[in-house]
Design an enzyme around this catalytic site. Structure first.
Site, short mmCIF file in Angstrom:
data_model
loop_
_atom_site.label_atom_id
_atom_site.label_comp_id
_atom_site.label_asym_id
_atom_site.label_seq_id
_atom_site.Cartn_x
_atom_site.Cartn_y
_atom_site.Cartn_z
N CYS A 73 1.45 -60.81 -33.50
CA CYS A 73 1.00 -59.42 -33.63
C CYS A 73 1.97 -58.55 -32.85
O CYS A 73 2.02 -58.61 -31.62
CB CYS A 73 -0.43 -59.27 -33.09
N CYS A 122 0.18 -51.87 -37.91
CA CYS A 122 0.43 -53.30 -37.82
C CYS A 122 1.88 -53.47 -37.38
O CYS A 122 2.81 -53.07 -38.09
CB CYS A 122 0.19 -53.99 -39.15
#
Length: 323
Positions: free
Chosen positions: A80, A228
């Site tokens: 991430c 994201c």
């Protein structure tokens, strides 16, 4: 009995570029974290905290420190890009260095404490290597990668690029972002197990100026999110591969949650992109795990970090004024 072994633990509500998480120091609260069912913990905390984008854990491993990240549906993500900056900020309490390595999904990532990009907001950069091929994409991949090519199983007009910056991504350039179409693409991917056996993150990006793009993403296990990090990494690299942006020059990457900067490079070692952006801690909280269900509930209301919230809000206003 101390909080560290009673099932009660502290957590930080944080975000990177509007990608919001619950962050647990699983070094300090190792006993609680080790005993917890991480999928149940992620689902319950994301819900209890008003609908977060995931759960982050700072963990200790044989190589030093690392990150584990769980989506709101309880599935674990390999990497991430926004979350690792928040974990890096917490790791600084253990690592007395401006530059260090965090592991995620079995891969090492070099992170560095950067000069603030947005006033006084803590800023970190992470070096992210990208692969043109991986077992997460079972389609035919030419020698130079699957770059700006039709993927008729998914859409008969859009041209996608496949990249893996730690987790699988496809990105397509568009003239305008259509979130309804993005949602349909993200949902359609789940039916293409032959092509994407572990799913894939789907992004649409728009070039909105020299070395500037806007990205929207449908994330595996989360749906459409405000931001994201690995998608912004993949999209900016895809834009360079397709000749829409330039290598070795900073790219401003905007999204619904804010902005990061990426620097895309290619060389003998392959593709590498440095993603630089905020690591904002919005509030401190405490939670307890129900021993019967494994679910976590908050112990009282989170305590806001008002100055950090105000600093990021001021940054967003300045950014929107330059649209």
């Amino acid at each position: 009995m101390t909080a560290e072994n009673s099932g009660i633990f502290a957590l930080t509500l944080c975000h990177g570029s509007g990608n919001r998480f619950a962050l647990i120091d699983a070094v300090r609260f190792a006993a609680v974290a080790d005993a917890a069912d991480k999928a149940v913990l992620a689902r319950s905390l994301c819900s209890a905290c008003g609908g977060l984008d995931g759960l982050l854990l700072l963990v200790r491993n044989v190589d030093g420190y690392g990150m584990r990240m769980f989506n709101p549906d309880g599935s674990e993500a390999e990497m991430c890009g926004n979350g690792i900056r928040c974990v890096a900020r917490l790791a600084r309490s253990y690592v007395a260095a401006e530059r260090f390595v965090l592991h995620s999904g079995g891969r090492p990532y070099e992170v560095v404490c950067e000069a603030p990009l947005f006033g006084d907001i803590p800023t970190f950069g992470v070096e992210i290597p990208l692969r043109l091929r991986s077992s997460d994409f079972c389609g035919e991949v030419p020698e130079g990668g699957f770059v700006d090519r039709l993927l008729p199983e998914l859409d008969d007009r859009l041209r996608f690029t496949y990249l893996n910056p730690g987790n699988p991504h496809i990105a397509a350039a568009v003239d305008a972002i259509d979130r309804g179409a993005l949602r349909r693409l993200g949902e359609r991917v789940t039916e293409l197990g032959g092509l994407f056996p572990r799913g894939v993150n789907v992004s649409l990006y728009r070039v909105c100026g020299p070395q500037r793009i806007y990205v929207a993403t449908f994330e595996r296990g989360a749906g459409i999110t405000a931001s994201c990090g690995t998608a912004m990494t993949a999209s900016s690299t895809a834009a360079c591969l397709a000749g829409r942006c330039r290598w070795d020059e900073p790219i401003e990457v905007r999204n619904a949650g804010g902005m990061v900067r990426s620097l895309c490079r290619r060389g003998a070692e392959g593709l590498r992109t440095r993603l630089t952006g905020n690591a904002t801690f919005e509030a401190d909280a405490r939670a307890a795990i129900d021993p019967r269900t494994g679910e976590a509930t908050l112990c009282g209301a989170p305590v806001p970090r008002a100055e950090e919230i105000a600093a990021y809000d001021a940054f967003l206003r300045r950014m929107n004024e330059t649209e």
